[in-house]
Design a protein around this motif. Structure first.
Motif, PDB file in Angstrom:
ATOM      1  N   TRP A  38      -3.233  11.347 -15.682  1.00 56.71           N
ATOM      2  CA  TRP A  38      -4.105  11.771 -14.472  1.00 56.71           C
ATOM      3  C   TRP A  38      -5.272  10.836 -14.447  1.00 56.71           C
ATOM      4  O   TRP A  38      -5.696  10.704 -13.056  1.00 56.71           O
ATOM      5  N   VAL A  39      -5.664   9.750 -15.036  1.00 54.41           N
ATOM      6  CA  VAL A  39      -6.198   8.772 -14.842  1.00 54.41           C
ATOM      7  C   VAL A  39      -5.779   7.577 -13.844  1.00 54.41           C
ATOM      8  O   VAL A  39      -6.422   7.192 -12.817  1.00 54.41           O
ATOM      9  N   ALA A  40      -4.354   7.455 -14.267  1.00 58.71           N
ATOM     10  CA  ALA A  40      -3.570   6.835 -13.327  1.00 58.71           C
ATOM     11  C   ALA A  40      -3.392   7.084 -11.813  1.00 58.71           C
ATOM     12  O   ALA A  40      -3.384   6.103 -10.964  1.00 58.71           O
ATOM     13  N   PHE A  41      -3.545   8.440 -11.622  1.00 54.85           N
ATOM     14  CA  PHE A  41      -3.281   9.018 -10.302  1.00 54.85           C
ATOM     15  C   PHE A  41      -4.312   8.547  -9.470  1.00 54.85           C
ATOM     16  O   PHE A  41      -3.966   7.767  -8.268  1.00 54.85           O
ATOM     17  N   PRO A  42      -5.562   8.764  -9.622  1.00 52.80           N
ATOM     18  CA  PRO A  42      -6.728   8.226  -8.518  1.00 52.80           C
ATOM     19  C   PRO A  42      -6.666   6.862  -8.306  1.00 52.80           C
ATOM     20  O   PRO A  42      -6.928   6.340  -7.273  1.00 52.80           O
ATOM     21  N   LEU A  43      -6.724   6.002  -9.686  1.00 53.36           N
ATOM     22  CA  LEU A  43      -6.567   4.603  -9.519  1.00 53.36           C
ATOM     23  C   LEU A  43      -5.401   4.093  -8.740  1.00 53.36           C
ATOM     24  O   LEU A  43      -5.818   3.204  -7.799  1.00 53.36           O
ATOM     25  N   ALA A  44      -4.228   4.559  -8.582  1.00 55.33           N
ATOM     26  CA  ALA A  44      -3.096   4.238  -7.801  1.00 55.33           C
ATOM     27  C   ALA A  44      -3.334   4.624  -6.426  1.00 55.33           C
ATOM     28  O   ALA A  44      -3.086   3.828  -5.391  1.00 55.33           O
ATOM     29  N   LEU A  45      -4.019   5.982  -6.172  1.00 52.01           N
ATOM     30  CA  LEU A  45      -4.341   6.221  -4.710  1.00 52.01           C
ATOM     31  C   LEU A  45      -5.162   5.486  -4.100  1.00 52.01           C
ATOM     32  O   LEU A  45      -5.086   4.985  -2.859  1.00 52.01           O
ATOM     33  N   VAL A  46      -6.516   5.019  -4.689  1.00 48.32           N
ATOM     34  CA  VAL A  46      -7.417   4.153  -4.375  1.00 48.32           C
ATOM     35  C   VAL A  46      -6.779   2.541  -4.098  1.00 48.32           C
ATOM     36  O   VAL A  46      -6.926   1.909  -2.998  1.00 48.32           O
ATOM     37  N   SER A  47      -5.679   2.235  -5.062  1.00 46.48           N
ATOM     38  CA  SER A  47      -5.490   0.719  -5.005  1.00 46.48           C
ATOM     39  C   SER A  47      -4.421   0.977  -3.517  1.00 46.48           C
ATOM     40  O   SER A  47      -4.595  -0.219  -2.825  1.00 46.48           O
ATOM     41  N   GLY A  48      -3.620   1.988  -3.256  1.00 41.88           N
ATOM     42  CA  GLY A  48      -2.903   2.043  -2.175  1.00 41.88           C
ATOM     43  C   GLY A  48      -3.695   1.953  -1.008  1.00 41.88           C
ATOM     44  O   GLY A  48      -3.442   1.320   0.040  1.00 41.88           O
ATOM     45  N   GLY A  68       0.812  -0.987   0.145  1.00 38.22           N
ATOM     46  CA  GLY A  68      -0.053   0.109  -0.138  1.00 38.22           C
ATOM     47  C   GLY A  68       0.687   1.257   0.040  1.00 38.22           C
ATOM     48  O   GLY A  68       0.706   2.204  -0.644  1.00 38.22           O
ATOM     49  N   PHE A  69       1.802   1.286   0.691  1.00 39.99           N
ATOM     50  CA  PHE A  69       2.786   2.478   0.824  1.00 39.99           C
ATOM     51  C   PHE A  69       3.690   2.716  -0.624  1.00 39.99           C
ATOM     52  O   PHE A  69       3.648   3.751  -1.043  1.00 39.99           O
ATOM     53  N   CYS A  70       3.820   1.591  -1.143  1.00 41.44           N
ATOM     54  CA  CYS A  70       4.534   1.814  -2.690  1.00 41.44           C
ATOM     55  C   CYS A  70       3.342   2.321  -3.619  1.00 41.44           C
ATOM     56  O   CYS A  70       3.859   3.234  -4.274  1.00 41.44           O
ATOM     57  N   GLN A  71       2.316   1.920  -3.689  1.00 43.72           N
ATOM     58  CA  GLN A  71       1.112   2.292  -4.486  1.00 43.72           C
ATOM     59  C   GLN A  71       0.939   3.846  -4.195  1.00 43.72           C
ATOM     60  O   GLN A  71       0.734   4.518  -4.991  1.00 43.72           O
ATOM     61  N   LEU A  72       0.756   4.103  -2.768  1.00 45.90           N
ATOM     62  CA  LEU A  72       0.616   5.528  -2.428  1.00 45.90           C
ATOM     63  C   LEU A  72       1.731   6.412  -3.152  1.00 45.90           C
ATOM     64  O   LEU A  72       1.703   7.365  -3.429  1.00 45.90           O
ATOM     65  N   CYS A  73       3.165   6.069  -2.795  1.00 44.43           N
ATOM     66  CA  CYS A  73       4.189   6.728  -3.597  1.00 44.43           C
ATOM     67  C   CYS A  73       3.999   6.847  -5.108  1.00 44.43           C
ATOM     68  O   CYS A  73       4.447   7.760  -5.500  1.00 44.43           O
TER      69      CYS A  73
END
Length: 163
Positions: free
Chosen positions: A143-153, A101-106
């Motif tokens: 910009w689409v990848a940003f919220p998806l990565a945030l939610v994934s993290g 999760g930390f890696c995905q948030l980064c």
């Protein structure tokens, strides 16, 4: 539980695909003549010779920062997927996927910062090109990848391993 793991893995692979396309494809900026510019090379169509004229991108520091951040986001996303698979098969029951999760948030922060720098400093980055144009689909994919990565993290941080 297996359905949740399948959905989380599919989301992660989707994010990886979006980041690969956004980083490596050719349309971060679209010129008025429908030519595209990317993060790595400037290729424009020469009507006189009927060939593509390619050159290295400008030495602008902001563009270099965007390049570094997008590559970093790809590396972090790949690392977090590998870490997730490792934790999935080695972690005890009841463990949490904090590291993944930390890696995905980064990853999310790196994509956000790279896309934001490009948006704010587009005029400086594209100074040697004719005025006009618009952001391309690779910029939109970032910009689409940003919220998806945030939610994934966030999902990874709350995900608990069960049998």
């Amino acid at each position: 539980m297996s359905l949740l793991l399948l959905v989380v893995s599919a989301l992660h692979i989707l994010i990886l695909i979006l980041l690969f396309v956004a980083t490596l494809d050719k349309s971060w900026w679209t010129l008025p003549q429908k030519e595209s510019l990317n993060l790595w090379y400037d290729c424009t169509w020469n009507n006189d010779t009927k060939t593509w004229a390619c050159s290295n991108v400008s030495e602008n520091g902001w563009l270099k920062a965007v390049q570094v951040l997008m590559v970093l986001s790809l590396i972090l996303c790949c690392l977090s997927f590998i870490l997730f698979m490792f934790q999935l098969y080695t972690m005890r029951r009841g463990g949490l996927f904090y590291a993944t999760g930390f890696c995905q948030l980064c990853t999310s922060v790196a994509v956000f910062t790279g896309a934001l720098i490009y948006a704010i400093h587009a005029d400086e980055i594209l100074a040697k090109h004719p005025r006009g144009g618009s952001f391309g689909y690779c910029f939109a994919l970032a910009w689409v990848a940003f919220p998806l990565a945030l939610v994934s993290g966030i999902i990874y941080i709350h995900l608990r391993k069960r049998e």
